[in-house]
Design a protein around this motif. Structure first.
Motif, PDB file in Angstrom:
ATOM      1  N   LEU A  84       0.826  -1.205   0.000  1.00 56.48           N
ATOM      2  CA  LEU A  84       0.000   0.000   0.000  1.00 56.48           C
ATOM      3  C   LEU A  84       0.863   1.258   0.000  1.00 56.48           C
ATOM      4  O   LEU A  84       0.559   2.233  -0.683  1.00 56.48           O
ATOM      5  CB  LEU A  84      -0.935   0.013   1.216  1.00 56.48           C
ATOM      6  N   SER A  85       1.965   1.221   0.751  1.00 56.43           N
ATOM      7  CA  SER A  85       2.783   2.425   0.861  1.00 56.43           C
ATOM      8  C   SER A  85       3.659   2.643  -0.369  1.00 56.43           C
ATOM      9  O   SER A  85       3.830   3.770  -0.816  1.00 56.43           O
ATOM     10  CB  SER A  85       3.646   2.365   2.113  1.00 56.43           C
ATOM     11  N   SER A  86       4.198   1.558  -0.946  1.00 53.61           N
ATOM     12  CA  SER A  86       5.178   1.746  -2.016  1.00 53.61           C
ATOM     13  C   SER A  86       4.568   1.736  -3.409  1.00 53.61           C
ATOM     14  O   SER A  86       5.131   2.331  -4.326  1.00 53.61           O
ATOM     15  CB  SER A  86       6.235   0.642  -1.971  1.00 53.61           C
ATOM     16  N   VAL A  87       3.443   1.059  -3.568  1.00 47.55           N
ATOM     17  CA  VAL A  87       2.845   1.003  -4.902  1.00 47.55           C
ATOM     18  C   VAL A  87       1.731   2.025  -5.022  1.00 47.55           C
ATOM     19  O   VAL A  87       1.651   2.759  -5.996  1.00 47.55           O
ATOM     20  CB  VAL A  87       2.306  -0.412  -5.206  1.00 47.55           C
ATOM     21  N   TYR A  88       0.881   2.097  -3.993  1.00 50.39           N
ATOM     22  CA  TYR A  88      -0.290   2.967  -4.094  1.00 50.39           C
ATOM     23  C   TYR A  88      -0.134   4.265  -3.310  1.00 50.39           C
ATOM     24  O   TYR A  88      -0.953   5.158  -3.423  1.00 50.39           O
ATOM     25  CB  TYR A  88      -1.527   2.202  -3.615  1.00 50.39           C
ATOM     26  N   HIS A  89       0.893   4.330  -2.479  1.00 50.88           N
ATOM     27  CA  HIS A  89       1.163   5.529  -1.694  1.00 50.88           C
ATOM     28  C   HIS A  89      -0.016   5.957  -0.850  1.00 50.88           C
ATOM     29  O   HIS A  89      -0.431   7.110  -0.845  1.00 50.88           O
ATOM     30  CB  HIS A  89       1.633   6.667  -2.612  1.00 50.88           C
ATOM     31  N   ILE A  90      -0.608   4.978  -0.139  1.00 52.53           N
ATOM     32  CA  ILE A  90      -1.724   5.308   0.736  1.00 52.53           C
ATOM     33  C   ILE A  90      -1.491   4.885   2.180  1.00 52.53           C
ATOM     34  O   ILE A  90      -2.295   5.164   3.025  1.00 52.53           O
ATOM     35  CB  ILE A  90      -3.061   4.696   0.245  1.00 52.53           C
ATOM     36  N   ASP A  91      -0.440   4.206   2.490  1.00 54.25           N
ATOM     37  CA  ASP A  91      -0.194   3.833   3.882  1.00 54.25           C
ATOM     38  C   ASP A  91       1.222   4.294   4.218  1.00 54.25           C
ATOM     39  O   ASP A  91       1.961   4.764   3.361  1.00 54.25           O
ATOM     40  CB  ASP A  91      -0.318   2.301   4.045  1.00 54.25           C
ATOM     41  N   PHE A  92       1.599   4.173   5.492  1.00 54.65           N
ATOM     42  CA  PHE A  92       2.953   4.579   5.864  1.00 54.65           C
ATOM     43  C   PHE A  92       3.940   3.457   5.559  1.00 54.65           C
ATOM     44  O   PHE A  92       3.609   2.287   5.733  1.00 54.65           O
ATOM     45  CB  PHE A  92       2.989   4.931   7.352  1.00 54.65           C
ATOM     46  N   PRO A  93       5.115   3.808   5.137  1.00 57.47           N
ATOM     47  CA  PRO A  93       6.113   2.782   4.833  1.00 57.47           C
ATOM     48  C   PRO A  93       6.500   2.001   6.091  1.00 57.47           C
ATOM     49  O   PRO A  93       6.331   2.499   7.209  1.00 57.47           O
ATOM     50  CB  PRO A  93       7.305   3.577   4.311  1.00 57.47           C
ATOM     51  N   THR A  94       7.035   0.820   5.889  1.00 57.94           N
ATOM     52  CA  THR A  94       7.386  -0.030   7.039  1.00 57.94           C
ATOM     53  C   THR A  94       8.737   0.371   7.622  1.00 57.94           C
ATOM     54  O   THR A  94       9.082  -0.065   8.717  1.00 57.94           O
ATOM     55  CB  THR A  94       7.441  -1.508   6.610  1.00 57.94           C
ATOM     56  N   GLY A  95       9.500   1.150   6.918  1.00 59.46           N
ATOM     57  CA  GLY A  95      10.818   1.545   7.419  1.00 59.46           C
ATOM     58  C   GLY A  95      11.787   1.673   6.264  1.00 59.46           C
ATOM     59  O   GLY A  95      11.366   1.666   5.099  1.00 59.46           O
ATOM     60  N   ASN A  96      13.041   1.798   6.549  1.00 61.93           N
ATOM     61  CA  ASN A  96      14.029   1.931   5.474  1.00 61.93           C
ATOM     62  C   ASN A  96      14.936   0.706   5.400  1.00 61.93           C
ATOM     63  O   ASN A  96      15.021  -0.082   6.334  1.00 61.93           O
ATOM     64  CB  ASN A  96      14.886   3.168   5.713  1.00 61.93           C
ATOM     65  N   ILE A  97      15.613   0.583   4.297  1.00 63.77           N
ATOM     66  CA  ILE A  97      16.580  -0.502   4.137  1.00 63.77           C
ATOM     67  C   ILE A  97      17.927   0.092   3.742  1.00 63.77           C
ATOM     68  O   ILE A  97      17.986   1.174   3.143  1.00 63.77           O
ATOM     69  CB  ILE A  97      16.094  -1.537   3.083  1.00 63.77           C
ATOM     70  N   LYS A  98      18.976  -0.626   4.064  1.00 71.64           N
ATOM     71  CA  LYS A  98      20.325  -0.159   3.711  1.00 71.64           C
ATOM     72  C   LYS A  98      20.494  -0.263   2.204  1.00 71.64           C
ATOM     73  O   LYS A  98      20.122  -1.265   1.583  1.00 71.64           O
ATOM     74  CB  LYS A  98      21.373  -1.054   4.383  1.00 71.64           C
ATOM     75  N   MET A  99      21.076   0.789   1.608  1.00 75.69           N
ATOM     76  CA  MET A  99      21.209   0.793   0.158  1.00 75.69           C
ATOM     77  C   MET A  99      22.180  -0.299  -0.309  1.00 75.69           C
ATOM     78  O   MET A  99      21.985  -0.886  -1.372  1.00 75.69           O
ATOM     79  CB  MET A  99      21.681   2.149  -0.337  1.00 75.69           C
ATOM     80  N   GLU A 100      23.157  -0.560   0.537  1.00 74.13           N
ATOM     81  CA  GLU A 100      24.139  -1.584   0.181  1.00 74.13           C
ATOM     82  C   GLU A 100      23.448  -2.941  -0.028  1.00 74.13           C
ATOM     83  O   GLU A 100      23.678  -3.635  -1.001  1.00 74.13           O
ATOM     84  CB  GLU A 100      25.134  -1.704   1.329  1.00 74.13           C
ATOM     85  N   GLU A 101      22.550  -3.231   0.905  1.00 75.83           N
ATOM     86  CA  GLU A 101      21.822  -4.500   0.837  1.00 75.83           C
ATOM     87  C   GLU A 101      20.908  -4.528  -0.387  1.00 75.83           C
ATOM     88  O   GLU A 101      20.777  -5.542  -1.071  1.00 75.83           O
ATOM     89  CB  GLU A 101      20.980  -4.658   2.106  1.00 75.83           C
ATOM     90  N   ALA A 102      20.291  -3.386  -0.631  1.00 75.35           N
ATOM     91  CA  ALA A 102      19.398  -3.265  -1.775  1.00 75.35           C
ATOM     92  C   ALA A 102      20.156  -3.486  -3.074  1.00 75.35           C
ATOM     93  O   ALA A 102      19.685  -4.159  -3.993  1.00 75.35           O
ATOM     94  CB  ALA A 102      18.748  -1.880  -1.773  1.00 75.35           C
ATOM     95  N   GLN A 103      21.352  -2.933  -3.125  1.00 75.37           N
ATOM     96  CA  GLN A 103      22.138  -3.072  -4.348  1.00 75.37           C
ATOM     97  C   GLN A 103      22.542  -4.520  -4.587  1.00 75.37           C
ATOM     98  O   GLN A 103      22.662  -4.969  -5.719  1.00 75.37           O
ATOM     99  CB  GLN A 103      23.369  -2.168  -4.287  1.00 75.37           C
ATOM    100  N   ARG A 104      22.741  -5.245  -3.477  1.00 72.05           N
ATOM    101  CA  ARG A 104      23.105  -6.660  -3.622  1.00 72.05           C
ATOM    102  C   ARG A 104      21.995  -7.417  -4.346  1.00 72.05           C
ATOM    103  O   ARG A 104      22.236  -8.254  -5.199  1.00 72.05           O
ATOM    104  CB  ARG A 104      23.355  -7.285  -2.236  1.00 72.05           C
ATOM    105  N   ILE A 105      20.750  -7.085  -3.993  1.00 70.52           N
ATOM    106  CA  ILE A 105      19.615  -7.763  -4.640  1.00 70.52           C
ATOM    107  C   ILE A 105      19.562  -7.430  -6.124  1.00 70.52           C
ATOM    108  O   ILE A 105      19.335  -8.290  -6.965  1.00 70.52           O
ATOM    109  CB  ILE A 105      18.298  -7.343  -3.970  1.00 70.52           C
ATOM    110  N   SER A 106      19.846  -6.183  -6.427  1.00 66.93           N
ATOM    111  CA  SER A 106      19.733  -5.760  -7.818  1.00 66.93           C
ATOM    112  C   SER A 106      20.751  -6.480  -8.701  1.00 66.93           C
ATOM    113  O   SER A 106      20.594  -6.535  -9.917  1.00 66.93           O
ATOM    114  CB  SER A 106      19.915  -4.252  -7.921  1.00 66.93           C
ATOM    115  N   ARG A 107      21.772  -7.030  -8.073  1.00 68.31           N
ATOM    116  CA  ARG A 107      22.784  -7.734  -8.875  1.00 68.31           C
ATOM    117  C   ARG A 107      22.397  -9.187  -9.136  1.00 68.31           C
ATOM    118  O   ARG A 107      23.058  -9.886  -9.880  1.00 68.31           O
ATOM    119  CB  ARG A 107      24.147  -7.650  -8.176  1.00 68.31           C
ATOM    120  N   SER A 108      21.280  -9.623  -8.519  1.00 71.36           N
ATOM    121  CA  SER A 108      20.847 -11.014  -8.705  1.00 71.36           C
ATOM    122  C   SER A 108      20.467 -11.263 -10.165  1.00 71.36           C
ATOM    123  O   SER A 108      19.934 -10.376 -10.835  1.00 71.36           O
ATOM    124  CB  SER A 108      19.651 -11.297  -7.798  1.00 71.36           C
ATOM    125  N   ARG A 109      20.708 -12.484 -10.622  1.00 63.83           N
ATOM    126  CA  ARG A 109      20.391 -12.847 -11.996  1.00 63.83           C
ATOM    127  C   ARG A 109      18.879 -12.884 -12.224  1.00 63.83           C
ATOM    128  O   ARG A 109      18.405 -12.829 -13.347  1.00 63.83           O
ATOM    129  CB  ARG A 109      20.957 -14.231 -12.318  1.00 63.83           C
TER     130      ARG A 109
END
Lengths: 210, 431
Positions: B68-93
């Motif tokens: 709801l928060s990230s796609v529809y922007h109607i609820d509060f986000p659950t929190g933040n994530i470390k960008m380093e960790e996020a970047q690791r996922i983006s490197r997945s095949r």
């Protein structure tokens, strides 16, 4: 002869058959239908109007045998050629005076008379847009006569048209009926046991109790 | 004078009974209209806004809240994530595309969303004026946002901390409008888009002086930065990333990631990998939304039942009204017959009355339904509700006329039959 009835008889279920005398009437003529209660006056009137179909015999109006007509053709024929005045005016309360007359024109699919002129003739032109509920008894009866006359019928049937009216209005109604019937050349049949009427019409047909 | 006029005269001759029946039916049909509109628009919006997003990754918490928060922007986000960790996922095949999002500020209740140009492509936006942001603090307004804020190209404004109105302002850095989007009917209409860097730098500047806003309860998710810009560097001059992740030599955070799978295999492996192998959670919009609709379904069925009951009661009431008025009008019917009306015309008269009543009911019902929805939208501040446009007319609303017609015909059947059966002579002699 405009109206002719021959060897008419009718039986209500489970009751002895009523038979009616033969009679005929020319255009412009009037006849009084007299008889005691139960002698079948109203039944006779209904047979003449084609509202009931006879067990035996026939009614001929202007060359048309009523009992030969079926369903809607009979309804339409009645609407076009027979005007009926009832004991009570029985106007459609949801409509104005003029609309009541227009309704009769619409249902008979004829546009012969002009409602305004007719109301003028009957002395109620001022009531054309009045609601039916606001009319006096006498006025309402005159409107119902106007409704019977609007399609310039060949036959006018009146069932106790004066019984609920005072002397003055009864006189006017009878004069009106006679005058208008003569004017359009229609045959007029009045069922009554009102003494005030008897003096006005000379031709009388008396029904005997069975 | 014709049958329609006559039936209308009869109806208007009894305004109270007619009005009651029309209103009764209108209420039932209004509920159906509202349900139709809300259901249709929500489902349509929900599917459209989630198109192209296979998976949302964010901080652990409620998966529905994450969606709801990230796609529809109607609820509060659950929190933040470390960008380093996020970047690791983006490197997945298994991942074809990652769009990072950073949230935390609003302007007059409209969310300021830090992202990159991929987000614009995701919703295939068109620009009504200007172009996308290229430097920090440049923003692109959604069409509705531009209208609400009353801003034009080149105007500046400052954001407020938090996701809803009423927090303190970040007045050190003014955002400047460099682009305005054309209306798209999608969620971007109500957003204020900028680069992730803008969101970071806003909070960097405020850094030390800022009171701990998390005490306000709802703002758990704000991008609270440890990093600060070096003294003397003007953030306006720094570059921003148009694609992919922003570049930073500091430890930064983002709020969520919108992920598109490379292949069907990813749908099976990736969520499990993220949920069990990292401190983040993954949620699928399709799955979460169907779960939400399932939950709402109970309420919708209940309302549908209520609407149906109202329509049935209205039908009964119309039947009784027709039947009663017909009993009073037997004499009228006989008179009509003596005036030349056929049985068929009397039947038509009864049906016309019943059907006029219900068609009126349908017209009022649809009007009530839209009007009621407009009132709700007007007077609720809930953002979810404001997604609904009360003046959209659906082809399904034709069905409402169908229902109304059916009710009218069914309610008129017995009265019409009794009108058909009326014996004139018997009626007239019964004085």
């Amino acid at each position: 002869m405009l109206l002719q009835s021959t060897s008419l008889s009718f039986a209500y279920p489970g009751q002895p058959s009523l038979s009616f005398p033969d009679f005929s009437l020319s255009g412009g003529e009037a006849v009084l239908l007299l008889g005691n209660s139960g002698s079948g006056k109203t039944t006779f009137l209904n047979l003449l109007a084609g509202l009931l179909s006879p067990g035996h015999g026939q009614v001929i109006l202007d060359g048309t045998v009523l009992s030969a007509l079926q369903g809607h053709r009979l309804d339409l024929f009645r609407g076009q050629h027979i005007g009926i005045v009832f004991q009570k005016p029985h106007l459609i309360a949801a409509l104005t005076v003029k609309q009541n007359l227009e309704l009769a024109q619409f249902l008979s699919k004829k546009k012969r008379g002009s409602p305004a002129d007719l109301l003028q003739d009957l002395g109620i032109a001022g009531k054309a847009s009045a609601a039916v509920g606001t009319l006096s008894e006498g006025e309402a009866q005159r409107v119902s006569i106007a409704r019977a006359l609007i399609n310039t019928p060949k036959l006018i049937l009146a069932d106790e048209p004066t019984s609920s009216l005072d002397d003055e209005h009864a006189q006017r109604v009878i004069t009106l009926l006679k005058g208008e019937a003569a004017k359009i050349g229609a045959a007029l049949v009045i069922v009554t046991h009102d003494q005030r009427v008897k003096s006005e019409v000379s031709q009388v047909l008396e029904l005997k109790s069975a | 004078m014709n049958l329609l006029t006559l039936s209308w005269k009869y109806l208007s001759f009894r305004p109270l009974a007619t009005g009651l029946n029309v209103i009764l039916l209108a209420f039932g049909l209004a509920i159906i209209t509202v349900l139709l509109l809300v259901q249709h628009q929500f489902e349509q919006k929900m599917t459209r806004d989630a198109a192209g997003i296979d998976l949302v990754v964010g901080a652990k918490g409620s998966p529905l809240q994450l969606i709801l928060s990230s796609v529809y922007h109607i609820d509060f986000p659950t929190g933040n994530i470390k960008m380093e960790e996020a970047q690791r996922i983006s490197r997945s095949r298994l991942v074809k595309q990652v769009i990072p999002l950073a949230m935390g500020d609003n302007v007059q209740g409209l969310r300021i969303l830090g992202t990159n140009h991929d987000y614009l492509d995701l919703y295939a936006v068109k620009f009504a004026a200007g172009k996308a942001w290229e430097k920090p603090f440049e923003v692109t307004l959604g069409s509705e946002s531009a209208q609400i804020l009353g801003l034009k190209l080149g105007d500046t404004f400052s954001g407020s901390h938090g996701i809803s109105v009423g927090s303190h302002d970040h007045d050190q850095h003014a955002f400047r409008v460099t682009g305005i989007l054309a209306p798209s009917g999608k969620v971007v209409d109500r957003l204020v888009l900028t680069s992730i860097e803008s969101v970071w730098y806003t909070h960097d500047e405020a850094g030390g002086a800022e009171p701990d806003t998390t005490t306000q309860g709802e703002e758990v998710s704000i991008v609270e930065e440890e990093g600060t810009l070096e003294e003397g560097i003007d953030p306006h001059l720094l570059p921003v990333a148009a694609r992919g992740f922003p570049i930073s030599d500091q430890e930064r955070e983002v709020t969520t990631l919108l992920i598109r799978y490379r292949n069907p295999m990813a749908a099976i492996q990736l969520p499990r990998m993220i949920n069990s192998g990292t401190s983040m959670q993954a949620a699928s919009p399709a799955f979460e939304m169907s779960r939400l609709f399932e939950l709402l379904g109970v309420g919708i069925s209940l309302l549908k039942g209520l609407a149906l009951a109202l329509v049935v009661i209205a039908g009964l009431s119309i039947f009784i009204a027709l039947y009663n008025s017909l009993k009073e009008r037997k004499y009228d019917l006989a008179i009509l017959r003596t005036l030349g009306a056929s049985r068929a015309q009397l039947v038509a008269l009864v049906f016309l009355e019943g059907i006029s009543l219900t068609i009126l009911g349908a017209i009022f019902g649809i009007a009530f339904g839209h009007g009621f929805l407009a009132l709700i939208v007007e007077f609720t501040s809930q953002e979810v509700v404001s997604l609904v446009d009360p003046w959209i007319f659906l082809p399904e609303e034709g069905l409402i006329f169908g229902y109304a017609l059916a009710v009218g015909i069914i309610a008129s059947l017995i009265p019409a039959w009794s009108a058909y059966q009326t014996s004139i002579a018997k009626q007239l002699t019964k004085t």
